[in-house]
Design an enzyme around this catalytic site. Structure first.
Site, PDB file in Angstrom:
ATOM      1  N   HIS A  34       0.806  -1.229   0.000  1.00 26.86           N
ATOM      2  CA  HIS A  34       0.000   0.000   0.000  1.00 26.86           C
ATOM      3  C   HIS A  34       0.842   1.284   0.000  1.00 26.86           C
ATOM      4  O   HIS A  34       0.831   2.047  -0.960  1.00 26.86           O
ATOM      5  CB  HIS A  34      -0.908   0.036   1.244  1.00 26.86           C
ATOM      6  CG  HIS A  34      -1.801  -1.148   1.413  1.00 26.86           C
ATOM      7  ND1 HIS A  34      -2.921  -1.387   0.629  1.00 26.86           N
ATOM      8  CD2 HIS A  34      -1.752  -2.160   2.306  1.00 26.86           C
ATOM      9  CE1 HIS A  34      -3.524  -2.487   1.043  1.00 26.86           C
ATOM     10  NE2 HIS A  34      -2.838  -2.986   2.056  1.00 26.86           N
TER      11      HIS A  34
HETATM   12  O1  RIB Z   1      -5.249  -0.197   4.640  1.00 24.31           O
HETATM   13  C1  RIB Z   1      -3.865  -0.155   4.454  1.00 24.31           C
HETATM   14  C2  RIB Z   1      -3.254   0.945   5.254  1.00 24.31           C
HETATM   15  O2  RIB Z   1      -3.493   0.721   6.637  1.00 24.31           O
HETATM   16  C3  RIB Z   1      -1.710   1.009   5.120  1.00 24.31           C
HETATM   17  O3  RIB Z   1      -1.281   2.326   5.302  1.00 24.31           O
HETATM   18  C4  RIB Z   1      -1.252   0.159   6.261  1.00 24.31           C
HETATM   19  O4  RIB Z   1       0.060   0.505   6.704  1.00 24.31           O
HETATM   20  C5  RIB Z   1      -2.257   0.533   7.310  1.00 24.31           C
HETATM   21  O5  RIB Z   1      -1.841   1.757   7.912  1.00 24.31           O
END
Ligand code: RIB
Ligand code: CA
Length: 314
Positions: free
Chosen positions: A243
């Site tokens: 992500h």
């Molecule tokens: O949903 C994914 C996000 O939530 C990413 O930033 C992960 O690190 C968590 O913070």
């Protein structure tokens, strides 16, 4: 660094946050003026320490790290140890950080840095719940027009949610903070699950990190081998979504991504869909565009960039 884009990374490390921070610290196009930790994946006591561990892993202990909010604006903190492990950085054995945490509160650092900089000089890169950003906007509304852009990881629409059927974790943890950011009028570029789910850390890609042969590449391969197991099981995929590095990669190589300007609204009332990012992708309302929503990525190009930059670290 003259000419480098000045950024503040606001983060809740988290293995994927760690890879994003390493990418930023390895990239001469960016000047990380500070890292602000927020409670999210794990409590603040872990996220601030993890941020320092990552700066030392990158061989850049001079990067200032600040602790921020230890809970959302109004709600109880929801964490994600089930994904990231108890420490938030399970996988590699990283030494306790020797570098000190800065004394200043993260929100004060964000406000003071923005007020001292030229308007449009600083980009904010939130990778976790938006609590620190919302608190900074509340503390000093005059920062809003001074922020060049907010490039954040959060939300989801076609992909639904990951912490509830309709909400993505960062937005769900602090939906009121997200609402403040998306209503702020500040230019926002959003990396939702719709794009990050196309950036899968497949086994061959993680092997490429390990094959770099340096400390950073080895640590990243160990981090992802730990954190991706949850998503591999859930989605039945080879690898899990990477992500947060999408935010940093967009700043370095925006041509790897594509999206469109949309209206994004945050659900604050319904318990069923709390924290949902309602993205008007098909422009069926006349609600104003308040975000550039990214939906596609050249995943091979993204991982090639990551591998190339991680190789520049110790
Ligand atoms: O949903 C994914 C996000 O939530 C990413 O930033 C992960 O690190 C968590 O913070
Ligand atoms: Ca994160």
């Amino acid at each position: 660094m003259s000419g480098a884009r000045k950024i503040i990374i606001d983060t809740d490390p988290g293995q994927d946050d760690a890879v994003a921070i390493l990418l930023a610290l390895a990239s001469p196009e960016l000047d990380v003026v500070g890292i602000t930790a927020v409670a999210g994946n794990v409590p603040l006591s872990f996220t601030e320490k993890n941020a320092r561990k990552i700066c030392e892993l990158a061989g850049q202990p001079e990067t200032p790290v600040f602790a921020g909010a230890d809970r959302p604006l109004e709600r109880k903190l929801v964490t994600a140890e089930h994904v990231h492990g108890k420490t938030g950085l399970d996988g590699p054995e990283l030494p306790e950080p020797a570098m000190q945490l800065q004394d200043r509160h993260a929100v004060d650092f964000i406000v003071e840095t923005l007020m001292a900089a030229e308007p449009g000089e600083i980009t904010l890169c939130p990778l976790g719940p938006l609590t620190n950003i919302a608190l900074a906007l509340r503390k000093e509304p005059a920062i809003a027009p001074r922020i060049r852009e907010i490039v954040l990881m959060g939300g989801g629409f076609f992909e639904g949610g990951n912490i509830t059927p309709t909400a993505e974790f960062n937005i769900y943890v602090d939906p009121e903070a997200a609402d403040i950011v998306f209503r702020s009028g500040i230019p926002v570029t959003m990396m939702p699950l719709d794009v990050t789910h196309k950036a899968l850390s497949r086994a061959t890609r993680v092997e490429a990190f390990r094959d770099i042969g340096n400390r950073a590449g080895t640590a990243v391969s160990e981090m992802l081998s730990f954190s991706e197991r949850f998503d591999e099981e859930k989605y039945g995929t080879d690898g899990g979504p990477l992500h947060d590095p999408c935010v940093i990669a967009w700043l370095i190589r925006p041509e790897l991504f594509s999206g469109r300007d949309c209206n994004v609204a945050i659900e604050l009332k319904s318990e069923l869909t709390l924290g949902m990012t309602v993205i008007d992708w098909w422009q069926v309302t006349s609600r104003p565009h308040n975000a550039h929503v990214v939906r596609d990525i050249d995943a091979d190009g993204f991982f090639a960039l990551l591998t190339e930059r991680l190789a520049k670290l110790p």
